[in-house]
Design a protein around this motif. Structure first.
Motif, PDB file in Angstrom:
ATOM      1  N   TRP A 135       0.730  -1.075  -0.070  1.00 16.64           N
ATOM      2  CA  TRP A 135       0.102   0.128   0.178  1.00 16.64           C
ATOM      3  C   TRP A 135       0.820   1.264   0.243  1.00 16.64           C
ATOM      4  N   CYS A 136       0.784   2.250  -0.947  1.00 19.06           N
ATOM      5  CA  CYS A 136       1.482   3.195  -1.029  1.00 19.06           C
ATOM      6  C   CYS A 136       0.636   4.595  -0.360  1.00 19.06           C
ATOM      7  N   PRO A 137       1.046   5.143   0.713  1.00 18.79           N
ATOM      8  CA  PRO A 137       0.563   6.466   1.211  1.00 18.79           C
ATOM      9  C   PRO A 137       0.721   7.461   0.272  1.00 18.79           C
ATOM     10  N   VAL A 138       1.811   7.773  -0.158  1.00 17.66           N
ATOM     11  CA  VAL A 138       2.097   8.941  -1.172  1.00 17.66           C
ATOM     12  C   VAL A 138       1.240   8.708  -2.303  1.00 17.66           C
ATOM     13  N   THR A 139       0.891   7.617  -2.893  1.00 19.42           N
ATOM     14  CA  THR A 139      -0.020   7.575  -4.093  1.00 19.42           C
ATOM     15  C   THR A 139      -1.230   7.735  -3.669  1.00 19.42           C
ATOM     16  N   THR A 140      -1.787   7.515  -2.664  1.00 19.88           N
ATOM     17  CA  THR A 140      -3.136   7.647  -1.877  1.00 19.88           C
ATOM     18  C   THR A 140      -3.391   9.110  -1.760  1.00 19.88           C
ATOM     19  N   THR A 141      -2.600   9.824  -1.085  1.00 19.99           N
ATOM     20  CA  THR A 141      -2.470  11.220  -0.881  1.00 19.99           C
ATOM     21  C   THR A 141      -2.472  12.127  -2.310  1.00 19.99           C
ATOM     22  N   ALA A 142      -1.891  11.533  -3.316  1.00 18.67           N
ATOM     23  CA  ALA A 142      -1.672  12.196  -4.530  1.00 18.67           C
ATOM     24  C   ALA A 142      -3.075  11.929  -5.201  1.00 18.67           C
ATOM     25  N   THR A 143      -3.587  10.903  -5.048  1.00 21.03           N
ATOM     26  CA  THR A 143      -5.051  10.663  -5.626  1.00 21.03           C
ATOM     27  C   THR A 143      -5.994  11.620  -5.096  1.00 21.03           C
ATOM     28  N   LEU A 144      -5.891  12.025  -3.636  1.00 20.02           N
ATOM     29  CA  LEU A 144      -6.975  12.696  -3.025  1.00 20.02           C
ATOM     30  C   LEU A 144      -6.729  14.365  -3.578  1.00 20.02           C
ATOM     31  N   ILE A 145      -5.358  14.615  -3.613  1.00 26.37           N
ATOM     32  CA  ILE A 145      -5.148  15.956  -4.074  1.00 26.37           C
ATOM     33  C   ILE A 145      -4.279  16.489  -5.283  1.00 26.37           C
ATOM     34  N   GLY A 146      -4.383  15.358  -6.121  1.00 24.62           N
ATOM     35  CA  GLY A 146      -3.387  15.417  -7.277  1.00 24.62           C
ATOM     36  C   GLY A 146      -3.748  16.076  -8.543  1.00 24.62           C
ATOM     37  N   LYS A 147      -5.120  16.192  -8.586  1.00 22.98           N
ATOM     38  CA  LYS A 147      -5.799  16.926  -9.882  1.00 22.98           C
ATOM     39  C   LYS A 147      -5.307  18.353  -9.605  1.00 22.98           C
ATOM     40  N   LYS A 148      -5.275  19.033 -10.978  1.00 22.05           N
ATOM     41  CA  LYS A 148      -4.727  20.350 -11.115  1.00 22.05           C
ATOM     42  C   LYS A 148      -4.986  21.212 -10.206  1.00 22.05           C
ATOM     43  N   TRP A 149      -6.414  21.509  -9.900  1.00 24.85           N
ATOM     44  CA  TRP A 149      -6.881  22.577  -8.844  1.00 24.85           C
ATOM     45  C   TRP A 149      -7.180  22.118  -7.642  1.00 24.85           C
ATOM     46  N   HIS A 150      -7.217  20.965  -7.375  1.00 27.14           N
ATOM     47  CA  HIS A 150      -7.606  20.692  -5.986  1.00 27.14           C
ATOM     48  C   HIS A 150      -6.597  21.236  -4.893  1.00 27.14           C
ATOM     49  N   PRO A 151      -5.217  21.196  -4.678  1.00 27.26           N
ATOM     50  CA  PRO A 151      -4.499  21.872  -3.772  1.00 27.26           C
ATOM     51  C   PRO A 151      -4.856  23.132  -3.584  1.00 27.26           C
ATOM     52  N   VAL A 152      -4.757  23.787  -4.885  1.00 26.31           N
ATOM     53  CA  VAL A 152      -5.438  25.377  -4.527  1.00 26.31           C
ATOM     54  C   VAL A 152      -6.615  25.627  -4.037  1.00 26.31           C
ATOM     55  N   ILE A 153      -7.543  24.774  -4.455  1.00 25.95           N
ATOM     56  CA  ILE A 153      -8.877  25.191  -3.666  1.00 25.95           C
ATOM     57  C   ILE A 153      -8.753  24.746  -2.221  1.00 25.95           C
TER      58      ILE A 153
END
Length: 130
Positions: free
Chosen positions: A23-41
């Motif tokens: 299980w990869c926690p980095v990939t999981t986190t990137a899946t949550l906020i990895g889309k272009k605008w998600h971290p900005v929002i």
């Protein structure tokens, strides 16, 4: 079902497996906020607090209404953003971070801080140099 049980179930559904059976926690986190605008929002909601759609659109420079709407829906499905309908005339909607979304604060601020330290402005707004 309690909020913590629902949150645990949602997190379990988001687990992403990579590198064989690990299980990869980095990939999981990137899946949550990895889309272009998600971290900005998420960042704008951290900085400005609960916001209406138009206020959020103004704070997220360059995003279209459609992309913002789709992104907020996606962040809502991932239980990072809450959508509250305000019963006024006219009816308004206010978006805020859930506790789960607020827990991203150190991640988002680390991204911001890294960018401030390592990225320089370019004459071309579409690119920057790290």
């Amino acid at each position: 079902m309690s909020d913590s049980t629902e949150q645990t179930d949602a997190i379990e559904e988001l687990e992403v497996w990579c590198a064989g059976e690990e299980w990869c926690p980095v990939t999981t986190t990137a899946t949550l906020i990895g889309k272009k605008w998600h971290p900005v929002i998420v960042h704008r909601l951290l900085e400005h607090g609960p916001s209406g759609f138009n206020e959020l659109k103004e704070n997220v420079d360059g995003i279209s209404s459609k992309v913002l709407s789709d992104s907020l829906d996606d962040l809502g499905e991932k239980q990072l953003v809450d959508r509250e309908i305000i019963s006024e005339k006219p009816v308004r909607v206010r978006y805020s971070l859930t506790d789960h979304g607020e827990s991203l604060e150190p991640v988002i601020y680390a991204m911001r801080d890294w960018g401030v330290e390592h990225i320089t402005e370019s004459d071309d707004r579409s690119s920057s140099i790290a």
